[in-house]
Design a protein around this motif. Structure first.
Motif, PDB file in Angstrom:
ATOM      1  N   UNK A 120      31.142  88.878  61.114  1.00 29.73           N
ATOM      2  CA  UNK A 120      31.164  88.911  59.653  1.00 29.73           C
ATOM      3  C   UNK A 120      30.814  90.317  59.171  1.00 29.73           C
ATOM      4  N   UNK A 121      31.381  90.711  58.043  1.00 24.30           N
ATOM      5  CA  UNK A 121      30.917  91.898  57.337  1.00 24.30           C
ATOM      6  C   UNK A 121      29.702  91.474  56.504  1.00 24.30           C
ATOM      7  N   UNK A 122      28.625  92.213  56.652  1.00 22.60           N
ATOM      8  CA  UNK A 122      27.334  91.763  56.109  1.00 22.60           C
ATOM      9  C   UNK A 122      26.859  92.738  55.042  1.00 22.60           C
ATOM     10  N   UNK A 123      26.279  92.163  53.975  1.00 22.81           N
ATOM     11  CA  UNK A 123      25.631  92.932  52.918  1.00 22.81           C
ATOM     12  C   UNK A 123      24.260  92.309  52.672  1.00 22.81           C
ATOM     13  N   UNK A 124      23.255  93.118  52.878  1.00 21.82           N
ATOM     14  CA  UNK A 124      21.885  92.585  52.793  1.00 21.82           C
ATOM     15  C   UNK A 124      21.243  92.945  51.468  1.00 21.82           C
ATOM     16  N   UNK A 125      20.506  91.972  50.942  1.00 21.44           N
ATOM     17  CA  UNK A 125      19.750  92.157  49.715  1.00 21.44           C
ATOM     18  C   UNK A 125      18.280  91.861  49.995  1.00 21.44           C
ATOM     19  N   UNK A 181      39.293  95.850  51.196  1.00 16.98           N
ATOM     20  CA  UNK A 181      38.651  96.198  52.457  1.00 16.98           C
ATOM     21  C   UNK A 181      37.512  97.195  52.225  1.00 16.98           C
ATOM     22  N   UNK A 182      37.715  98.100  51.286  1.00 18.04           N
ATOM     23  CA  UNK A 182      36.676  99.106  51.025  1.00 18.04           C
ATOM     24  C   UNK A 182      35.470  98.509  50.291  1.00 18.04           C
ATOM     25  N   UNK A 183      35.661  97.387  49.623  1.00 21.31           N
ATOM     26  CA  UNK A 183      34.560  96.771  48.906  1.00 21.31           C
ATOM     27  C   UNK A 183      33.611  96.072  49.872  1.00 21.31           C
ATOM     28  N   UNK A 184      32.312  96.119  49.620  1.00 25.13           N
ATOM     29  CA  UNK A 184      31.386  95.346  50.447  1.00 25.13           C
ATOM     30  C   UNK A 184      31.490  93.859  50.109  1.00 25.13           C
ATOM     31  N   UNK A 185      30.908  92.997  50.903  1.00 27.32           N
ATOM     32  CA  UNK A 185      30.891  91.563  50.554  1.00 27.32           C
ATOM     33  C   UNK A 185      30.271  91.347  49.171  1.00 27.32           C
ATOM     34  N   UNK A 186      30.588  90.245  48.542  1.00 27.75           N
ATOM     35  CA  UNK A 186      30.124  90.020  47.162  1.00 27.75           C
ATOM     36  C   UNK A 186      28.603  89.830  47.087  1.00 27.75           C
ATOM     37  N   UNK A 187      28.092  89.884  45.888  1.00 25.75           N
ATOM     38  CA  UNK A 187      26.669  89.649  45.668  1.00 25.75           C
ATOM     39  C   UNK A 187      26.317  88.183  45.923  1.00 25.75           C
ATOM     40  N   UNK A 188      25.031  87.954  46.065  1.00 23.84           N
ATOM     41  CA  UNK A 188      24.577  86.571  46.224  1.00 23.84           C
ATOM     42  C   UNK A 188      24.856  85.788  44.948  1.00 23.84           C
ATOM     43  N   UNK A 243      16.529  89.552  48.711  1.00 24.31           N
ATOM     44  CA  UNK A 243      16.262  88.112  48.734  1.00 24.31           C
ATOM     45  C   UNK A 243      17.254  87.319  49.590  1.00 24.31           C
ATOM     46  N   UNK A 244      18.187  87.971  50.207  1.00 23.61           N
ATOM     47  CA  UNK A 244      19.153  87.224  51.004  1.00 23.61           C
ATOM     48  C   UNK A 244      20.211  88.103  51.629  1.00 23.61           C
ATOM     49  N   UNK A 245      21.213  87.423  52.197  1.00 25.20           N
ATOM     50  CA  UNK A 245      22.306  88.097  52.900  1.00 25.20           C
ATOM     51  C   UNK A 245      23.630  87.481  52.455  1.00 25.20           C
ATOM     52  N   UNK A 246      24.605  88.346  52.220  1.00 25.06           N
ATOM     53  CA  UNK A 246      25.964  87.912  51.875  1.00 25.06           C
ATOM     54  C   UNK A 246      26.911  88.383  52.978  1.00 25.06           C
ATOM     55  N   UNK A 247      27.835  87.555  53.387  1.00 24.74           N
ATOM     56  CA  UNK A 247      28.734  87.913  54.494  1.00 24.74           C
ATOM     57  C   UNK A 247      30.133  87.369  54.214  1.00 24.74           C
ATOM     58  N   UNK A 248      31.101  88.038  54.777  1.00 27.36           N
ATOM     59  CA  UNK A 248      32.499  87.639  54.583  1.00 27.36           C
ATOM     60  C   UNK A 248      33.306  88.043  55.807  1.00 27.36           C
ATOM     61  N   UNK A 249      34.282  87.217  56.146  1.00 31.79           N
ATOM     62  CA  UNK A 249      35.209  87.554  57.223  1.00 31.79           C
ATOM     63  C   UNK A 249      36.581  86.970  56.883  1.00 31.79           C
ATOM     64  N   UNK A 250      37.601  87.372  57.658  1.00 32.34           N
ATOM     65  CA  UNK A 250      38.953  86.867  57.442  1.00 32.34           C
ATOM     66  C   UNK A 250      39.873  87.857  56.770  1.00 32.34           C
ATOM     67  N   UNK A 280      16.353  89.173  58.995  1.00 35.92           N
ATOM     68  CA  UNK A 280      16.852  89.830  60.214  1.00 35.92           C
ATOM     69  C   UNK A 280      17.632  88.841  61.073  1.00 35.92           C
ATOM     70  N   UNK A 281      17.108  87.621  61.191  1.00 32.22           N
ATOM     71  CA  UNK A 281      17.795  86.595  61.989  1.00 32.22           C
ATOM     72  C   UNK A 281      19.168  86.277  61.397  1.00 32.22           C
ATOM     73  N   UNK A 282      19.228  86.117  60.083  1.00 26.21           N
ATOM     74  CA  UNK A 282      20.498  85.794  59.424  1.00 26.21           C
ATOM     75  C   UNK A 282      21.508  86.922  59.619  1.00 26.21           C
ATOM     76  N   UNK A 283      21.050  88.163  59.448  1.00 26.62           N
ATOM     77  CA  UNK A 283      21.963  89.297  59.601  1.00 26.62           C
ATOM     78  C   UNK A 283      22.473  89.397  61.041  1.00 26.62           C
ATOM     79  N   UNK A 284      21.581  89.218  62.007  1.00 25.14           N
ATOM     80  CA  UNK A 284      21.994  89.297  63.405  1.00 25.14           C
ATOM     81  C   UNK A 284      22.997  88.194  63.753  1.00 25.14           C
ATOM     82  N   UNK A 285      22.733  86.989  63.244  1.00 23.15           N
ATOM     83  CA  UNK A 285      23.665  85.883  63.522  1.00 23.15           C
ATOM     84  C   UNK A 285      25.044  86.158  62.943  1.00 23.15           C
ATOM     85  N   UNK A 286      25.082  86.602  61.711  1.00 17.46           N
ATOM     86  CA  UNK A 286      26.368  86.838  61.046  1.00 17.46           C
ATOM     87  C   UNK A 286      27.144  87.978  61.709  1.00 17.46           C
TER      88      UNK A 286
END
Length: 530
Positions: free
Chosen positions: A158-163, A116-123, A165-172, A147-153
């Motif tokens: 979703x828990x979001x991690x932005x880079x 839980x303390x870890x952020x979502x994984x890298x791209x 060149x992209x966005x990584x997200x995870x839920x569950x 910005x659109x991808x992050x807002x949607x997730x």
């Protein structure tokens, strides 16, 4: 180059066979497979306890079973089948399951907290190799797409991690949380059951209508308590059975079936005095949490016995035990204080008596034509030994039947108000009438509330673990296009292709998003679905 090499204590400890065996045994005990096996064994071990009478529940039923099934008794007694839930084998499985669950939960809990303390994984380096992918041309610039991808997730929780060149997200994450809650609830459930078994009690008492019961151990007919319960600290209260009502079906269909039996009782406890209605499905709860249930009822005929000296040696109701659905009942009237000879009577009570070629019987459970049939016994006064004996059976040691006419045993049938004078100046007996008795079960199981809460929370956690679907989504943005991909971390999950397509549409900005009640999807996909 030579020299003395000192033993490495760490390597010595690892090579110690005892340490290795303990570590291996602990690993086996705390595995989920072992926990499931122990849970199955616990359920299997509880089956005999639900099929065979238990001394902790009904000692009388155990005695009846032993008398009626001597063959099985020879098998069940050595195996401890009459006290399954307190047997060493059952306790061992119970404790092993408790330890196994704790050993399973603690490492998983620590692992979950770290996750839980870890952020979502890298791209991922190659999103195209994921379980589901989609690529589309950008209609907006790259920062806006991110910005659109992050807002949607984030809108889809979703828990979001932005880079760059992209966005990584995870839920569950709540799926594993629900699983842990379920297993922790099992531990709490076991604690609640142990609490009730160690500090709880239950007992039964037969109370004749118009009389009462006080919560002291000497008032119980049978009493079972946990090993840690101090019986001197039972909640002080009393219950008076003021009135008892029983009604039976008189129609042609189901004649004699019980239609109602309940009692008006007066409860005296720490909260004061109150009048309550006690029924089969509605127990009385005292101020201290003790529960009083109505288990059964029967008849208590009243007798007056005068001895050979003309003195009243016995007077009052006697509890008779029903033998069939029409409440034909048997009982014993013991008169040890009668003089010069002590007396005893074996009696049969028939609420609605009928005498035919098969002998006396009751044809209806209500007292429409009550009669008592009895045999009389006499003997020399017996020395008081102080040893308790059953009030429902007669030990004829030192007694002999009172003789009747033609050398036969004296028998008599008495209606209400009828009496019989015994020969040779032994005394007399009168059937004065009858009352009803009720059987009360008094119990205190302090862990019940904890057990109920554990079950409710455990079911909720199980539902979360079954319905939450862990999922990871990724999107990589370049100057000209975006690539979205995702993968499910649980079997039998669905909706991943639709969500990847919706993420791509939100990122590229090429399609207007609409909300169909399940989240935003591309407008053209919604139309196609419709």
């Amino acid at each position: 180059m030579g020299g003395h090499v000192r033993d490495d204590p760490v390597m010595a400890r690892r090579s110690n066979p005892v340490v290795e065996f303990v570590r291996w045994a602990w690993g086996q005990l705390t595995s989920m497979r072992t926990a499931l096996m122990l849970l199955f064994l616990l359920a299997l071990a509880a089956i005999p306890g639900s099929m065979i009478p238990q001394t902790t529940v009904s000692p009388i039923s155990v005695l009846d079973f032993k008398r009626e099934h001597p063959f099985w008794d020879k098998i069940f007694e050595p195996l401890g089948m009459y006290h399954v839930y307190t047997s060493p084998a059952f306790s061992a499985v119970y404790l092993l399951l408790f330890v196994s669950l704790i050993g399973c939960i603690l490492p998983r809990l620590a692992k979950y907290l770290r996750a839980v303390r870890k952020p979502p994984p890298k791209l991922p380096a190659r999103i195209g190799r994921l379980q589901e992918t989609a690529t589309g041309a950008l209609a907006v610039d790259a920062p806006t797409a991110l910005d659109n991808a992050e807002a949607y997730l984030r809108s889809r929780r979703y828990r979001v991690r932005r880079f760059d060149e992209g966005v990584s997200a995870e839920r569950g994450y709540s799926r594993e949380a629900g699983n842990l809650v379920f297993h922790i609830s099992l531990v709490v459930l076991l604690l609640g059951l142990a609490w009730s078994n160690l500090l709880g009690f239950h007992g039964t008492a037969v109370v004749v209508e118009g009389r009462g019961f006080a919560n002291v151990i000497t008032q119980y007919d049978d009493f079972t308590s946990g090993p840690l319960l101090d019986t001197d600290t039972l909640e002080p209260f009393s219950i008076d059975v003021d009135d008892f009502r029983a009604e039976f079906e008189t129609g042609e269909v189901q004649t004699g079936a019980a239609r109602r039996f309940d009692a008006d009782v007066t409860v005296n406890d720490a909260a004061g005095t109150s009048t309550e209605l006690l029924t089969v499905n509605e127990p009385v709860i005292t101020a201290g949490g003790t529960q009083v249930n109505l288990l059964g009822h029967g008849y208590a005929p009243s007798f007056t016995v005068r001895d050979g000296n003309g003195d009243v040696a016995f007077s009052g109701p006697v509890v008779f035990l029903p033998q069939d659905g029409n409440f034909a009942s048997v009982g014993v009237v013991k008169v040890p204080d009668a003089r010069p000879k002590r007396l005893a009577f074996e009696a049969f009570f028939y609420p609605t008596a009928l005498l035919n070629e098969n002998g006396p019987q009751s044809i209806f459970p209500d007292a429409l034509n009550p009669e008592v049939y009895l045999n009389a016994w006499f003997g020399d006064p017996a020395e008081e030994t102080g040893i308790p004996e059953s009030i429902y059976t007669l030990d004829t040691t030192g007694l002999e039947p009172v003789p009747g006419d033609n050398g036969e045993v004296l028998r008599a049938a008495l209606p209400v108000g009828g009496g019989m004078t015994l020969p040779d100046g032994l005394g007399s007996i009168t059937f004065d009438g009858w009352d009803r008795w009720v059987k009360l079960q008094v119990s205190d199981t302090p862990g019940n509330l904890l057990t109920l809460i554990a079950i409710a929370v455990g079911v909720a956690g199980l539902c979360v673990s079954l319905f939450v679907r862990p999922r990871r989504l990724f999107v990589r943005v370049t100057d000209a296009e975006a690539t979205a991909g995702g993968l499910d971390r649980a079997d039998a999950a669905s909706g991943l292709p639709e969500e990847v397509a919706a993420l791509l549409a939100a990122t590229t900005g090429s399609q207007e998003l609409r909300d169909n009640g399940e989240g935003s999807v591309p407008a053209e996909k919604e139309e196609a679905t419709a």
